[in-house]
Every structure is written in structure tokens, then in C-alpha cells.
Write a protein that holds these residues in place. Structure first.
Motif, PDB file in Angstrom:
ATOM      1  N   SER A 267       3.209   7.761   1.268  1.00  0.00           N
ATOM      2  CA  SER A 267       2.880   6.518   1.795  1.00  0.00           C
ATOM      3  C   SER A 267       1.532   6.234   1.890  1.00  0.00           C
ATOM      4  N   LYS A 268       0.524   6.854   0.921  1.00  0.00           N
ATOM      5  CA  LYS A 268      -0.582   6.397   1.018  1.00  0.00           C
ATOM      6  C   LYS A 268      -1.189   5.598  -0.277  1.00  0.00           C
ATOM      7  N   GLY A 269      -0.256   5.073  -1.224  1.00  0.00           N
ATOM      8  CA  GLY A 269      -0.578   4.304  -2.387  1.00  0.00           C
ATOM      9  C   GLY A 269       0.670   3.269  -2.831  1.00  0.00           C
ATOM     10  N   GLY A 270       0.231   2.586  -3.887  1.00  0.00           N
ATOM     11  CA  GLY A 270       1.339   1.894  -4.279  1.00  0.00           C
ATOM     12  C   GLY A 270       1.583   0.671  -3.477  1.00  0.00           C
ATOM     13  N   LEU A 271       2.825   0.455  -3.375  1.00  0.00           N
ATOM     14  CA  LEU A 271       3.499  -0.658  -2.409  1.00  0.00           C
ATOM     15  C   LEU A 271       3.146  -0.266  -1.190  1.00  0.00           C
ATOM     16  N   ALA A 272       3.066   0.779  -0.839  1.00  0.00           N
ATOM     17  CA  ALA A 272       3.025   1.375   0.620  1.00  0.00           C
ATOM     18  C   ALA A 272       1.650   0.923   1.332  1.00  0.00           C
ATOM     19  N   VAL A 273       0.612   0.370   0.504  1.00  0.00           N
ATOM     20  CA  VAL A 273      -0.693   0.153   0.886  1.00  0.00           C
ATOM     21  C   VAL A 273      -1.130  -1.275   0.449  1.00  0.00           C
ATOM     22  N   THR A 274       0.015  -1.890   0.333  1.00  0.00           N
ATOM     23  CA  THR A 274      -0.311  -3.585   0.309  1.00  0.00           C
ATOM     24  C   THR A 274      -0.490  -4.094   1.764  1.00  0.00           C
ATOM     25  N   PRO A 275      -0.987  -5.378   1.700  1.00  0.00           N
ATOM     26  CA  PRO A 275      -1.155  -5.863   2.896  1.00  0.00           C
ATOM     27  C   PRO A 275       0.105  -5.949   3.616  1.00  0.00           C
ATOM     28  N   LYS A 276       1.201  -6.795   2.956  1.00  0.00           N
ATOM     29  CA  LYS A 276       2.290  -6.522   3.766  1.00  0.00           C
ATOM     30  C   LYS A 276       3.210  -5.363   4.189  1.00  0.00           C
ATOM     31  N   ALA A 277       2.896  -4.299   3.498  1.00  0.00           N
ATOM     32  CA  ALA A 277       3.355  -3.138   3.869  1.00  0.00           C
ATOM     33  C   ALA A 277       2.769  -2.676   5.029  1.00  0.00           C
ATOM     34  N   ARG A 278       1.329  -2.713   4.956  1.00  0.00           N
ATOM     35  CA  ARG A 278       0.616  -2.093   6.266  1.00  0.00           C
ATOM     36  C   ARG A 278       0.860  -2.892   7.460  1.00  0.00           C
ATOM     37  N   ALA A 279       1.132  -4.300   7.423  1.00  0.00           N
ATOM     38  CA  ALA A 279       1.556  -5.009   8.417  1.00  0.00           C
ATOM     39  C   ALA A 279       2.833  -4.427   9.098  1.00  0.00           C
ATOM     40  N   ILE A 280       3.775  -4.250   8.240  1.00  0.00           N
ATOM     41  CA  ILE A 280       5.201  -3.618   8.538  1.00  0.00           C
ATOM     42  C   ILE A 280       5.016  -2.361   9.199  1.00  0.00           C
ATOM     43  N   GLU A 281       4.207  -1.465   8.756  1.00  0.00           N
ATOM     44  CA  GLU A 281       3.914  -0.124   9.100  1.00  0.00           C
ATOM     45  C   GLU A 281       3.330  -0.234  10.502  1.00  0.00           C
ATOM     46  N   LYS A 282       2.236  -1.192  10.922  1.00  0.00           N
ATOM     47  CA  LYS A 282       1.760  -1.243  12.132  1.00  0.00           C
ATOM     48  C   LYS A 282       2.584  -1.816  13.164  1.00  0.00           C
ATOM     49  N   ASN A 283       3.577  -2.795  12.605  1.00  0.00           N
ATOM     50  CA  ASN A 283       4.389  -3.345  13.437  1.00  0.00           C
ATOM     51  C   ASN A 283       5.598  -1.989  13.960  1.00  0.00           C
ATOM     52  N   ILE A 284       6.178  -1.296  13.346  1.00  0.00           N
ATOM     53  CA  ILE A 284       7.141  -0.217  13.499  1.00  0.00           C
ATOM     54  C   ILE A 284       6.347   0.612  14.433  1.00  0.00           C
TER      55      ILE A 284
END
Length: 294
Positions: A267-284
Motif C-alpha cells: 500500500s505504498k504505491g499505485g492507487l494506494a497513494v493517491t490523494p483520495k486513498a490517503r484521505a480514506i486511510e487517514k479516516n480509517i
């Protein structure tokens, strides 16, 4: 079994693909054909149970909505499906089973939990449309298992080692070979269906958002059934991979090793590091209560 070549050599002496797989498995494990067949039949039954449960379970994901239910409704209301009845229904099942896995439902890893929807999607959409015998489906599952075994021995089935080409890619290759068998294709055609599929997903990365098996995993399950289907049709038409199937798997292994760590289930590249993905991860992670010592 380490190669398609050894499977096809046995098929040259009047064995079908599934029989060659059982013969090689018997030599390696010491189990007789009845035991091997019975085990695979039990896996087919468990797979069918997971399909039934998945299609009747409301999905409660952390990252996405119940897309299987939404897609199923679309299928039921649309007569001229762009992808056709078989592919659309296979995709519906694949989405549902993959969602069911994400909800901690009981599934058959085929070959992994993250790719668990593809093979049942193909097999049970085929069952719903063509009504094959249970015996034919068990034999198709054995064909799929043989393909998975070759990939596991020559490359890997782990996203952490080879990216998503090793999980969803392998599942699609297994399913393509199984479909080819079910449609009466030769052993050679099944092997090349698998090779054509692998070639088409070479380098597919594993980039799960927030480390969860939801995005993009679930939708990849739903889309790769289409690739498996067209590769089966190509193989049945006589299309062959210029690169031999075993060499295709070897190339898959090399590509997997060349993928950076960021694209192999970290989860350190690709779709996992897009701005939306980072915001989702932070919220979780903001909702997780840290453990405290008592």
C-alpha cells in the motif's frame, strides 16, 4: 507439477488435461485418483455455497458500497448487455464473492482470498447458462488447479512477491483454462488460454488502498472474468501464444521480482497513494482506538 510441458506430454498419450493433472498429483502426493477427485469435488461444493451466500448477503464495506447488488440490478433490467449475458453474470458473481470475502465470509481461496471471486464467477456463470454436469465442473476445477500449481511452482501466487498478476492474474488464467476445457477445447488450447491471459496482465501491481482487500481488489475480480473469457475463446479458435506457456509463467516471475516493493501489497504505491486513498486511510486509522496496558 512444474510445467505445462509435462502435463501436455501426458495428454499426448491419450489423457485429458484433468487426468494428466491428477496423474502428476498422484505421483507427487501418493494419493489415488478417487481421493484427489473427491477433494476437488468438496472444494466445488464449498465454492458453490460461498456463491449462494455471497449473492444473498448485504455487503458492508469500509471503502465501497454494495457494488455487486447494484450490478446485479442493472443486469436484471438490461436486455442488451454490452458485455453479454455470460460475462456480466460472471462479473456479478465475482464481485459478490470478493465482497463476501471482505466481509469475512467463508470462501475458497482460488488461488488466494484476494482473487477468490474470479474462478467461481466463471464456473457458476457457466453452470447457470449451459447447465453442465457436476462431474464436468469438478474436472474443470481440476484443470484450474493444475494451472495454479504450475504458476505456484514456477513463479508465485502471492501479491507480496509478484504483484496482483500473481493473484488475480493467476485466477483469471486458471479460469480461462477451465472454460476452455468446459467448451471442449484440447489440452493444448487450455494451456494457451492460460498463457494468453497471463500475458495480458503481465506487471499488474498490488496496490490495495489502506491495506484492505477492497479497492481495487473487488472490482479487479469483477473485470478479469472478461479477460479470462475472451482468452478462452481465442484459444478455442486456434489462437496460440507465440511464447510457450511455461516461458510466459517464467516471464511473469521475472516481472514480479522486478516490481518495486511499493507495488507488491505494501500500500505504498499505485492507487494506494493517491490523494483520495490517503484521505480514506487517514479516516480509517483515526477511528481505531489504540490498545492500552491494564
Amino acid at each position: 507439477m512444474r510445467s505445462f510441458e509435462e502435463i501436455l506430454k501426458l495428454c499426448d498419450v491419450d489423457l485429458e488435461f484433468y487426468e494428466a493433472v491428477m496423474e502428476l498429483e498422484s505421483r507427487e502426493s501418493g494419493k489415488d485418483f478417487d481421493s484427489i477427485y473427491s477433494f476437488m469435488a468438496s472444494m466445488l461444493d464449498a465454492m458453490e455455497q460461498s456463491v449462494d451466500s455471497a449473492l444473498n448477503t448485504e455487503f458492508k464495506g469500509r471503502l465501497m458500497e454494495d457494488e455487486a447488488r447494484r450490478f446485479g440490478k442493472y443486469i436484471s433490467q438490461t436486455e442488451d448487455l454490452l458485455s453479454g449475458k455470460f460475462i456480466a453474470n460472471a462479473s456479478h458473481i465475482a464481485l459478490a464473492v470478493s465482497q463476501y470475502n471482505s466481509n469475512m465470509g467463508r470462501i475458497v481461496a482460488a488461488p488466494t482470498a484476494g482473487s477468490c471471486g474470479i474462478l467461481p464467477g466463471l464456473l457458476f456463470a457457466y453452470k447457470n447458462l449451459y447447465a453442465p454436469s457436476r462431474d464436468a465442473l469438478v474436472k474443470a476445477l481440476i484443470v484450474a488447479g493444475g494451472v495454479g500449481e504450475v504458476i505456484q511452482k514456477r513463479a508465485t501466487l502471492a501479491g507480496a512477491e509478484g504483484g496482483c498478476q500473481a493473484e488475480c492474474g493467476a485466477a483469471a488464467a486458471m479460469g480461462s483454462a477451465a472454460l476452455t476445457y468446459l467448451k471442449g477445447g484440447s489440452a493444448e488450447a487450455s494451456a494457451h488460454a492460460a498463457a494468453l491471459t497471463i500475458k495480458s496482465v503481465m506487471g499488474l501491481v498490488c496496490d490495495s488502498v489502506a491495506g484492505l482487500v477492497e479497492v481495487p481488489c473487488i472490482k479487479r475480480n469483477g473485470t478479469l472474468v472478461a479477460l479470462a473469457s475472451i482468452c478462452a475463446d481465442m484459444a478455442l479458435a486456434g489462437v496460440r501464444s507465440v511464447i510457450p506457456p511455461d516461458e510466459v509463467v517464467d516471464a511473469m516471475r521475472q516481472v514480479g521480482k522486478a516490481l518495486p516493493e511499493t507495488l507488491r501489497e505494501t500500500s505504498k504505491g499505485g492507487l494506494a497513494v493517491t490523494p483520495k486513498a490517503r484521505a480514506i486511510e487517514k479516516n480509517i486509522f483515526s477511528q481505531i482506538t489504540p490498545l492500552t496496558e491494564s
